[in-house]
Design an enzyme around this catalytic site. Sequence first.
Site, short mmCIF file in Angstrom:
data_model
loop_
_atom_site.label_atom_id
_atom_site.label_comp_id
_atom_site.label_asym_id
_atom_site.label_seq_id
_atom_site.Cartn_x
_atom_site.Cartn_y
_atom_site.Cartn_z
N VAL A 292 0.84 -1.20 0.00
CA VAL A 292 0.00 0.00 0.00
C VAL A 292 0.87 1.25 0.00
CG1 VAL A 292 -1.88 -1.21 1.20
CG2 VAL A 292 -0.15 0.01 2.54
N HIS B 285 -4.39 -3.92 -2.49
CA HIS B 285 -4.78 -3.58 -1.12
C HIS B 285 -4.89 -2.08 -0.88
CE1 HIS B 285 -3.25 -7.77 0.36
NE2 HIS B 285 -4.36 -7.83 -0.33
N CYS C 282 -13.91 7.45 3.78
CA CYS C 282 -14.80 7.47 4.94
C CYS C 282 -15.14 6.06 5.37
CB CYS C 282 -16.07 8.24 4.59
SG CYS C 282 -17.32 8.14 5.88
P1 NAD Z 1 4.47 -10.45 4.69
O1 NAD Z 1 4.93 -9.44 5.68
O2 NAD Z 1 3.52 -11.49 5.09
O3 NAD Z 1 5.72 -11.22 4.04
C1 NAD Z 1 6.86 -10.54 3.65
C2 NAD Z 1 7.75 -11.52 2.87
O4 NAD Z 1 8.88 -10.81 2.40
C3 NAD Z 1 8.28 -12.68 3.73
O5 NAD Z 1 8.07 -13.89 3.03
C4 NAD Z 1 9.77 -12.37 3.85
O6 NAD Z 1 10.55 -13.56 3.88
C5 NAD Z 1 10.03 -11.60 2.59
N1 NAD Z 1 11.15 -10.65 2.63
C6 NAD Z 1 11.67 -9.99 3.70
N2 NAD Z 1 12.67 -9.17 3.30
C7 NAD Z 1 12.78 -9.33 1.95
C8 NAD Z 1 13.62 -8.75 0.96
N3 NAD Z 1 14.54 -7.84 1.26
N4 NAD Z 1 13.44 -9.12 -0.34
C9 NAD Z 1 12.51 -10.05 -0.67
N5 NAD Z 1 11.69 -10.63 0.24
C10 NAD Z 1 11.82 -10.27 1.52
O7 NAD Z 1 3.93 -9.55 3.49
P2 NAD Z 1 2.82 -9.81 2.43
O8 NAD Z 1 3.00 -11.17 1.84
O9 NAD Z 1 2.86 -8.64 1.54
O10 NAD Z 1 1.42 -9.80 3.21
C11 NAD Z 1 1.15 -9.02 4.35
C12 NAD Z 1 0.06 -7.95 4.20
O11 NAD Z 1 0.48 -6.77 4.87
C13 NAD Z 1 -0.21 -7.53 2.81
O12 NAD Z 1 -1.55 -7.76 2.62
C14 NAD Z 1 0.08 -6.04 2.70
O13 NAD Z 1 -1.03 -5.34 2.25
C15 NAD Z 1 0.37 -5.58 4.09
N6 NAD Z 1 1.64 -4.81 4.23
C16 NAD Z 1 2.04 -3.89 3.29
C17 NAD Z 1 3.27 -3.22 3.43
C18 NAD Z 1 3.71 -2.21 2.40
O14 NAD Z 1 2.89 -1.60 1.74
N7 NAD Z 1 5.02 -1.99 2.19
C19 NAD Z 1 4.08 -3.49 4.52
C20 NAD Z 1 3.63 -4.44 5.47
C21 NAD Z 1 2.41 -5.09 5.31
ZN ZN Z 2 -18.98 9.48 4.94
#
Ligand code: NAD
Ligand code: ZN
Length: 239
Positions: free
Chosen positions: A102, A118, A126
């Site tokens: 996001v 997402h 809202c």
């Molecule tokens: P997750 O946190 O579940 O998994 C992160 C994955 O990234 C892990 O498998 C980990 O091993 C791997 N990883 C860690 N460092 C890495 C690197 N340097 N290079 C490559 N891989 C690496 O994240 P997800 O699968 O995206 O799901 C979690 C939910 O949380 C999502 O739905 C998302 O919307 C949200 N989220 C978004 C953000 C963002 O926008 N940056 C951050 C945190 C969570």
């Molecule tokens: Zn409203």
Amino acid sequence: MSLDAARKLIAAATRICVLTGAGISAESGIPTFRDALTGLWSKFRPEDLATPEAFERNPAIVWEWYANRRERVAMAKPNAGHRALVELERRAGRFTLVTQNVDGLHARAGSRNLVELHGNIARTRCFGCNRGLDESTMRPGTPPTCAHCGGYARPDVVWFGEMLSEEALQRGFEAARSCDLFLSIGTSTVVEPAASLPFLALEAGARVIEVNPDRTPLSDQAAIWLQGAAGAVLPDLVR
Ligand code: NAD
Ligand code: ZN
């Protein structure tokens, strides 16, 4: 060597679909959920902060958590991994980048055919009527309210237990089903429905390359697992 094999798959591909998760933004200084819940936030679980129930229970704390994340995101910059995917798109025939992130970093890096499954933390809507709200600052405290219905402002992201945008989901499914090469990068492949995308691609006969320092439920089925950080592996892959 698997990097060479992966390069060959990319060179031969005509329709590429990429799925990214929090891991690709880790090297931009945006922690994954697991890594973010430290310090002040260590007493919380993601389900305490990123669900509609959590927001109903305590809008101020959820708002503050997101204010905090939004500030980090605004200060962050796309990294070499994001940039490599821009280069890959430039060279590919058909290319779709589906992200669970996001943070908007893919768009800021210059990716074009992008599906933000997402939502985007920079936007606000809202909680009551879903209208987009023009709330560019997120000050801690009680969230501001909607002029139309009085509902609280919330970040325009999909929380656990909420539906994804039907349009975004359709674009993601379509790209996964019709690609000949699927790249799964920096995602734990457990959060549905995004986690289904690489498996849909496999069913449809696509080859799958995974980039992740750790194994995931996808690793055994991927043609190639490139173990490592996205910011190091991806530039090598598209060079
Ligand atoms: P997750 O946190 O579940 O998994 C992160 C994955 O990234 C892990 O498998 C980990 O091993 C791997 N990883 C860690 N460092 C890495 C690197 N340097 N290079 C490559 N891989 C690496 O994240 P997800 O699968 O995206 O799901 C979690 C939910 O949380 C999502 O739905 C998302 O919307 C949200 N989220 C978004 C953000 C963002 O926008 N940056 C951050 C945190 C969570
Ligand atoms: Zn409203």
